[in-house]
Design an enzyme around this catalytic site. Structure first.
Site, PDB file in Angstrom:
ATOM      1  N   ASN A 207      16.865 -27.934  15.631  1.00 56.66           N
ATOM      2  CA  ASN A 207      17.882 -26.884  15.804  1.00 56.66           C
ATOM      3  C   ASN A 207      18.395 -26.874  17.244  1.00 56.66           C
ATOM      4  OD1 ASN A 207      18.429 -25.089  13.331  1.00 56.66           O
ATOM      5  ND2 ASN A 207      16.209 -25.434  13.249  1.00 56.66           N
TER       6      ASN A 207
ATOM      7  N   HIS B  95      15.943 -18.356  10.626  1.00 59.32           N
ATOM      8  CA  HIS B  95      14.817 -18.310   9.691  1.00 59.32           C
ATOM      9  C   HIS B  95      15.192 -19.136   8.454  1.00 59.32           C
ATOM     10  CE1 HIS B  95      11.165 -16.823   7.878  1.00 59.32           C
ATOM     11  NE2 HIS B  95      11.859 -16.687   6.763  1.00 59.32           N
TER      12      HIS B  95
ATOM     13  N   ASP C  66      11.415 -10.571  11.408  1.00 60.67           N
ATOM     14  CA  ASP C  66      12.542 -10.949  10.525  1.00 60.67           C
ATOM     15  C   ASP C  66      13.241  -9.734   9.914  1.00 60.67           C
ATOM     16  OD1 ASP C  66      11.786 -13.618  10.999  1.00 60.67           O
ATOM     17  OD2 ASP C  66      10.474 -13.652   9.251  1.00 60.67           O
TER      18      ASP C  66
ATOM     19  N   GLU D 255      20.700 -24.612   8.306  1.00 63.58           N
ATOM     20  CA  GLU D 255      20.300 -24.231   9.673  1.00 63.58           C
ATOM     21  C   GLU D 255      21.172 -24.856  10.758  1.00 63.58           C
ATOM     22  OE1 GLU D 255      16.051 -24.276  10.585  1.00 63.58           O
ATOM     23  OE2 GLU D 255      15.625 -24.424   8.459  1.00 63.58           O
TER      24      GLU D 255
HETATM   25  C1  GAR Z   1      13.088 -24.449  11.473  1.00 62.21           C
HETATM   26  O1  GAR Z   1      13.104 -24.735  10.105  1.00 62.21           O
HETATM   27  C2  GAR Z   1      13.229 -22.958  11.701  1.00 62.21           C
HETATM   28  O2  GAR Z   1      14.085 -22.349  10.778  1.00 62.21           O
HETATM   29  C3  GAR Z   1      11.807 -22.511  11.504  1.00 62.21           C
HETATM   30  O3  GAR Z   1      11.042 -23.483  12.179  1.00 62.21           O
HETATM   31  C4  GAR Z   1      11.722 -24.748  12.080  1.00 62.21           C
HETATM   32  C5  GAR Z   1      11.833 -25.368  13.449  1.00 62.21           C
HETATM   33  O4  GAR Z   1      12.343 -26.681  13.374  1.00 62.21           O
HETATM   34  N1  GAR Z   1      11.603 -21.187  12.038  1.00 62.21           N
HETATM   35  C6  GAR Z   1      10.782 -20.292  11.469  1.00 62.21           C
HETATM   36  O5  GAR Z   1      10.121 -20.532  10.489  1.00 62.21           O
HETATM   37  C7  GAR Z   1      10.764 -18.928  12.150  1.00 62.21           C
HETATM   38  N2  GAR Z   1      10.091 -17.962  11.351  1.00 62.21           N
HETATM   39  P1  GAR Z   1      12.953 -27.436  14.623  1.00 62.21           P
HETATM   40  O6  GAR Z   1      11.930 -27.350  15.763  1.00 62.21           O
HETATM   41  O7  GAR Z   1      13.134 -28.866  14.173  1.00 62.21           O
HETATM   42  O8  GAR Z   1      14.255 -26.776  14.991  1.00 62.21           O
END
Ligand code: GAR
Length: 207
Positions: free
Chosen positions: A14, A110, A151, A181
């Site tokens: 992200n 999220h 959340d 996302e």
């Molecule tokens: C993502 O899927 C984000 O939505 C989730 O962690 C991942 C991080 O991925 N966040 C949560 O679950 C927050 N409750 P990334 O490090 O590759 O962006």
């Protein structure tokens, strides 16, 4: 120019979507001032380094008390004087003092359609495990403003994604990232950077 801090704990895909968005003009009027991780080994920190973005690690593990961590965490963040804090897969609870100091200026991505599969214990793959176990046909992602709860803050953007037969948590996680996302998080930042978001109580309005 909206100055942002991006807070990360893991791979940082992200974060990468935000970096790409700033570079390709999908996100306008925005500068990433700093990337903060609680995990020294997070690949997200390498992504920041490769893009010459200031970055640092601060972990509760390195402090004797949570209060001491919270104080230093807020002090470090404050030193960058950012307008917006973006939680992009950040797995540390945001201290109440930080939420108060940055009221309506912290957003989180999220990986589900809130209020499904969210709250304490729902993070990362666990969210997708929950969706698959419940047998939902549609899931997705949500960008919301962070309040004192987990959340529970005002919802800013959501995007739906179909669950497909044979999905594993990993496959579903990847589809939710690609189709939701990595699109709605950059979009949310761009909307805020251009003064298009108004928050009233539990609701947001987009101009
Ligand atoms: C993502 O899927 C984000 O939505 C989730 O962690 C991942 C991080 O991925 N966040 C949560 O679950 C927050 N409750 P990334 O490090 O590759 O962006």
């Amino acid at each position: 120019m909206l100055k942002i801090a991006v807070l990360v704990s893991g791979g940082g895909t992200n974060l990468q979507a935000i970096i790409d968005g700033v570079n390709n003009g999908t996100i306008t009027n925005t500068k990433i001032e700093v990337v903060i991780s609680n995990n020294q080994n997070a690949y997200a920190l390498e992504r920041a380094q490769k893009n010459k973005i200031a970055n640092l690690c601060i972990s509760p593990k390195d402090f004797e008390t949570r209060a001491a961590f919270n104080e230093e965490f807020l002090r470090k963040l404050d030193s960058y004087q950012v307008d917006l804090v973006v939680l992009a897969g950040f797995l540390v609870v945001i201290p109440p003092e930080m939420i108060a100091a940055y009221k309506n200026r912290i957003i989180n991505i999220h990986p589900s359609l809130i209020p499904s599969f969210c709250g304490t214990g729902y993070y990362g793959l666990k969210v997708h495990e929950g969706a698959l176990n419940r047998g939902v046909k549609i899931t997705g992602a949500t960008v919301h403003i962070v309040d004192e709860g987990t959340d529970t803050g005002p919802i800013l953007l959501q995007k739906a994604v179909e669950v497909e037969e044979g999905d594993t948590p990993e496959i579903l996680q990847r589809r939710v990232m690609e189709q939701a996302e990595w699109q709605i998080l950059p979009k949310a930042i761009d909307l805020i950077a251009n003064g298009r978001v108004r928050v009233e109580g539990q609701k947001t309005y987009i101009k």
